[in-house]
Design a protein around this motif. Structure first.
Motif, mmCIF file in Angstrom:
data_model
loop_
_atom_site.group_PDB
_atom_site.id
_atom_site.type_symbol
_atom_site.label_atom_id
_atom_site.label_comp_id
_atom_site.label_asym_id
_atom_site.label_seq_id
_atom_site.Cartn_x
_atom_site.Cartn_y
_atom_site.Cartn_z
ATOM 1 N N LEU A 18 79.165 127.442 -40.759
ATOM 2 C CA LEU A 18 79.386 127.388 -39.369
ATOM 3 C C LEU A 18 80.473 128.307 -38.919
ATOM 4 N N LYS A 19 81.551 128.323 -39.974
ATOM 5 C CA LYS A 19 82.752 129.074 -39.642
ATOM 6 C C LYS A 19 82.463 130.487 -39.398
ATOM 7 N N ARG A 20 81.518 130.997 -40.538
ATOM 8 C CA ARG A 20 81.190 132.441 -40.411
ATOM 9 C C ARG A 20 80.319 132.819 -39.185
ATOM 10 N N PHE A 21 79.529 131.939 -38.723
ATOM 11 C CA PHE A 21 78.942 132.312 -37.401
ATOM 12 C C PHE A 21 79.875 132.497 -36.191
ATOM 13 N N ARG A 22 80.800 131.368 -36.155
ATOM 14 C CA ARG A 22 81.839 131.266 -35.152
ATOM 15 C C ARG A 22 82.652 132.694 -35.094
ATOM 16 N N THR A 23 83.205 132.915 -36.402
ATOM 17 C CA THR A 23 84.173 134.244 -36.419
ATOM 18 C C THR A 23 83.482 135.318 -36.135
ATOM 19 N N ASP A 24 82.088 135.531 -36.572
ATOM 20 C CA ASP A 24 81.243 136.773 -36.350
ATOM 21 C C ASP A 24 80.970 136.825 -35.102
ATOM 22 N N LYS A 25 81.179 135.715 -34.272
ATOM 23 C CA LYS A 25 80.962 135.957 -32.798
ATOM 24 C C LYS A 25 82.310 136.145 -31.936
ATOM 25 N N GLY A 26 83.260 136.039 -32.681
ATOM 26 C CA GLY A 26 84.494 136.296 -32.044
ATOM 27 C C GLY A 26 85.381 135.143 -31.603
ATOM 28 N N LEU A 27 84.870 134.018 -31.869
ATOM 29 C CA LEU A 27 85.221 132.715 -31.057
ATOM 30 C C LEU A 27 86.186 131.899 -31.952
ATOM 31 N N THR A 28 87.305 131.548 -31.326
ATOM 32 C CA THR A 28 88.142 130.517 -31.998
ATOM 33 C C THR A 28 87.774 129.029 -32.029
ATOM 34 N N LEU A 29 88.365 128.367 -32.564
ATOM 35 C CA LEU A 29 87.792 127.049 -32.440
ATOM 36 C C LEU A 29 87.799 126.351 -31.125
ATOM 37 N N LYS A 30 89.159 126.787 -30.361
ATOM 38 C CA LYS A 30 89.397 126.235 -29.081
ATOM 39 C C LYS A 30 88.253 126.729 -28.192
ATOM 40 N N GLN A 31 87.852 128.021 -28.268
ATOM 41 C CA GLN A 31 86.884 128.678 -27.356
ATOM 42 C C GLN A 31 85.610 127.788 -27.552
ATOM 43 N N LEU A 32 85.306 127.707 -28.789
ATOM 44 C CA LEU A 32 83.851 126.890 -29.102
ATOM 45 C C LEU A 32 84.157 125.685 -28.492
ATOM 46 N N TYR A 34 85.587 124.527 -26.150
ATOM 47 C CA TYR A 34 85.557 124.595 -24.732
ATOM 48 C C TYR A 34 84.073 124.890 -24.233
ATOM 49 N N LEU A 35 83.392 125.473 -24.960
ATOM 50 C CA LEU A 35 81.592 125.681 -24.648
ATOM 51 C C LEU A 35 80.860 124.743 -24.984
ATOM 52 N N ILE A 36 81.069 123.945 -25.993
ATOM 53 C CA ILE A 36 80.541 122.680 -26.193
ATOM 54 C C ILE A 36 81.035 121.323 -25.954
ATOM 55 N N ASP A 37 82.205 121.189 -25.068
ATOM 56 C CA ASP A 37 83.070 120.248 -24.863
ATOM 57 C C ASP A 37 83.434 119.168 -26.188
ATOM 58 N N LYS A 38 83.625 119.776 -26.889
ATOM 59 C CA LYS A 38 84.344 119.067 -28.306
ATOM 60 C C LYS A 38 85.432 119.568 -28.492
ATOM 61 N N ASP A 39 86.608 118.636 -29.123
ATOM 62 C CA ASP A 39 87.898 119.197 -29.632
ATOM 63 C C ASP A 39 87.545 119.982 -30.621
ATOM 64 N N PRO A 40 88.412 121.074 -30.737
ATOM 65 C CA PRO A 40 88.579 122.181 -31.759
ATOM 66 C C PRO A 40 88.940 121.270 -33.126
ATOM 67 N N GLN A 41 90.005 120.251 -33.052
ATOM 68 C CA GLN A 41 90.049 119.421 -34.477
ATOM 69 C C GLN A 41 88.564 118.811 -34.971
ATOM 70 N N SER A 42 87.610 118.386 -34.243
ATOM 71 C CA SER A 42 86.578 117.887 -34.735
ATOM 72 C C SER A 42 85.564 119.075 -35.471
ATOM 73 N N ILE A 43 85.661 120.097 -34.511
ATOM 74 C CA ILE A 43 84.855 121.404 -35.189
ATOM 75 C C ILE A 43 85.465 121.856 -36.543
ATOM 76 N N SER A 44 86.885 121.920 -36.653
ATOM 77 C CA SER A 44 87.607 122.380 -37.802
ATOM 78 C C SER A 44 87.189 121.388 -39.015
ATOM 79 N N ARG A 45 87.130 120.049 -38.763
ATOM 80 C CA ARG A 45 86.728 119.272 -39.729
ATOM 81 C C ARG A 45 85.366 119.457 -40.407
ATOM 82 N N VAL A 46 84.231 119.633 -39.279
ATOM 83 C CA VAL A 46 83.106 119.942 -39.863
ATOM 84 C C VAL A 46 83.147 121.486 -40.644
#
Length: 78
Positions: A18-32, A34-46
């Motif tokens: 997941l992180k590899r796909f996100r960083t390859d797209k040039g997205l920060t946790l905060k940006q992702l 925002y796009l999916i209406d999830k807090d960056p901390q929950s994405i980070s935990r995943v």
């Protein structure tokens, strides 16, 4: 009943992918988040493999990353 070591490793591999796909797209946790209406901390935990995301959560992440669920999950098992 908790998660065993093999399952922890599986979650870590999923998070790494997941992180590899996100960083390859040039997205920060905060940006992702925002796009999916999830807090960056929950994405980070995943991404760290700390939580077991639901199917619906993964669908939202894939939509935000503009990838198919298949692409996220393929070849995760060694």
């Amino acid at each position: 009943m908790g998660i065993n070591e093999t399952q922890k490793e599986d979650l870590k591999r999923l998070g790494d992918r997941l992180k590899r796909f996100r960083t390859d797209k040039g997205l920060t946790l905060k940006q992702l988040g925002y796009l999916i209406d999830k807090d960056p901390q929950s994405i980070s935990r995943v991404e760290m493999g700390d939580i077991n995301p639901t199917y619906l959560y993964l669908l939202e992440v894939c939509k935000g990353l503009e990838i198919d669920m298949f692409d996220l999950l393929k070849d995760l098992k060694e």
